[in-house]
Motif scaffolding. Sequence first.
Motif, mmCIF file in Angstrom:
data_model
loop_
_atom_site.group_PDB
_atom_site.id
_atom_site.type_symbol
_atom_site.label_atom_id
_atom_site.label_comp_id
_atom_site.label_asym_id
_atom_site.label_seq_id
_atom_site.Cartn_x
_atom_site.Cartn_y
_atom_site.Cartn_z
ATOM 1 N N PRO A 38 0.701 -1.328 -0.138
ATOM 2 C CA PRO A 38 -0.014 -0.090 0.115
ATOM 3 C C PRO A 38 0.815 1.113 -0.095
ATOM 4 N N ARG A 39 1.906 1.471 0.566
ATOM 5 C CA ARG A 39 2.751 2.474 0.704
ATOM 6 C C ARG A 39 3.243 2.849 -0.694
ATOM 7 N N GLY A 40 3.959 1.875 -1.430
ATOM 8 C CA GLY A 40 4.388 2.378 -2.721
ATOM 9 C C GLY A 40 3.135 2.520 -3.790
ATOM 10 N N ASP A 41 2.090 1.727 -3.532
ATOM 11 C CA ASP A 41 0.783 1.957 -4.527
ATOM 12 C C ASP A 41 0.250 3.430 -4.240
ATOM 13 N N ALA A 42 0.548 3.807 -3.050
ATOM 14 C CA ALA A 42 -0.052 5.091 -2.497
ATOM 15 C C ALA A 42 0.902 6.399 -3.239
ATOM 16 N N ILE A 43 2.133 6.014 -3.401
ATOM 17 C CA ILE A 43 3.017 6.922 -4.321
ATOM 18 C C ILE A 43 2.661 6.976 -5.729
ATOM 19 N N ALA A 44 2.301 5.951 -6.202
ATOM 20 C CA ALA A 44 1.795 5.754 -7.461
ATOM 21 C C ALA A 44 0.562 6.661 -7.765
ATOM 22 N N ARG A 52 7.634 -4.988 3.041
ATOM 23 C CA ARG A 52 7.617 -5.181 1.491
ATOM 24 C C ARG A 52 8.586 -3.986 1.060
ATOM 25 N N LEU A 53 9.334 -3.097 2.101
ATOM 26 C CA LEU A 53 10.063 -1.999 1.774
ATOM 27 C C LEU A 53 11.249 -2.540 0.532
#
Length: 518
Positions: free
Chosen positions: A297-303, A348-349
Amino acid sequence: MKLGNVLKTSIPMALAGLVGCSEKVPEKPNVVVIYADDIGYGDVGCYGATAVKTPHVDQLAAQGLRFTNAYACAATCTPSRYGMLTGQYPFRRNDTGIARGDAPMIIRKEQYTVGSLMQDAGYNTAMVGKWHLGLGEGGFNNQDWNGFITPNPNDIGFGYTYFMAATADRVPCVYIQDGHVVNLDPEDPIEVSYTTPFEGEPLGRTHPELLKMHPSHGHDMAIVNGISRIGYMRGGKSALWTDENFADSITSKAVEFIERNDPKVTGKPFFLYFGTNDVHVPRVPNPRFVGATDMGPRGDAIAEFDWSVGEILNTLKRLGLDENTMVILSSDNGPVVDDGYQDQAVERLGDHKPAGPLRGGKYSAFEAGTRLPFIIRWPEKIKPGISDAAVSQIDLMGVLAGLTNQPIPDNAGPDSFYELDSWLGQDQDGREYVMQQAGTLSIVEGDWKYIVPSKRARYSASVDIETGNDTVPQLYNLKADLGETNNLAAANPEIVQRLSEKLNAVKENTVTRPKVVQ
């Protein structure tokens, strides 16, 4: 120390002389400020990220000026926003800490803001997205959530507003438009409390089976949309937001504002302050972004954030406004990975470094707390490139004053300098000094950074971040040691003394902005 020794000597000059005459700025540009939440120095592609693609942010950087030495006013959200919008260092007040969702408005209605200045300069103005600077006046929980909420951002310079009161992890979980909760059913009134649970209402800590996202620390109170929050709330069911649609909702409102206020139709330029929720917790991006990265979710939120940026840029281009619109993109503070929810952000970092080469993160006095992505694009006036000039968000008011030739009242923007040349890429030095605020204060001047001693904890286990606090003075040469690994204070007592005196002079003088020489 006299204040004159603190100030950049070249700043006291006539405002008209700074911005030049009409040949330099023949037509006032539109201004859009895109303010991300918790996005760090290394979270976007143009600052080194490879695990997530940010094509629209990268496009903005390629077409504009990308700063490597730019700072927010503080290492947390509320004080950063306060400083940027008022031009006053947030440490000058004792009520600018991270605000509760039922906090009274921190920017007082009589205060002059960036919005006020732009209205005085003839702009149509708007604030869309995350507010987190309180609403109403008086004590806590003194708002009329079921009627007209006042004061609100409309009272301090923003002609149109659509926002959430605080953060996505705090109640009330509703949108507010021009002082009224959106879609509220009067037969189902909202009640909010930050002290006492409401009888019969399930909580995250008592009904974990109702949750689709579980807290890792805190965030175990009222449940909205299957996610437990900070604070208690009941009622207002028809007005509750859906986290998955948050970016869509605020981005569409920002786009609509631009469309309604096309200067070719209105005859007036516009100013838009667009505060995104991404990538603040809870991170629940729209399903179309789920899986956009391998980071969860954190990476997807950056997208998702990058998509919002693209929607703004595409709208400006579609309307033929992109050439004469200054777009400013930055973030409110540094990154945090686990900020209270079990969203696999840590697991998942991978190799992604949210802070890039910097030490610390959100909440930290180290560089990652306040040094952030900062990009300005204005095709008519700014040559694309990279700038190492020292810039601070505290100067937004001063910069826009210079840009619009609109003087700042003597009692406003006390710490906001006229740094227009730096922001346009015409001055490669920037500010003489930059103030930083976290658990303690810091000052950066040239290559040197001094952190004031503090007895606060050196490490926050809940978020796994070094806070930058220490009981001894800290001095770092950022040019040689950007990661702040080698404390040079003991070997350079004269530099420590000089920077300490300068920092104290800034604290003691309630106004550091020089008066404009008429």
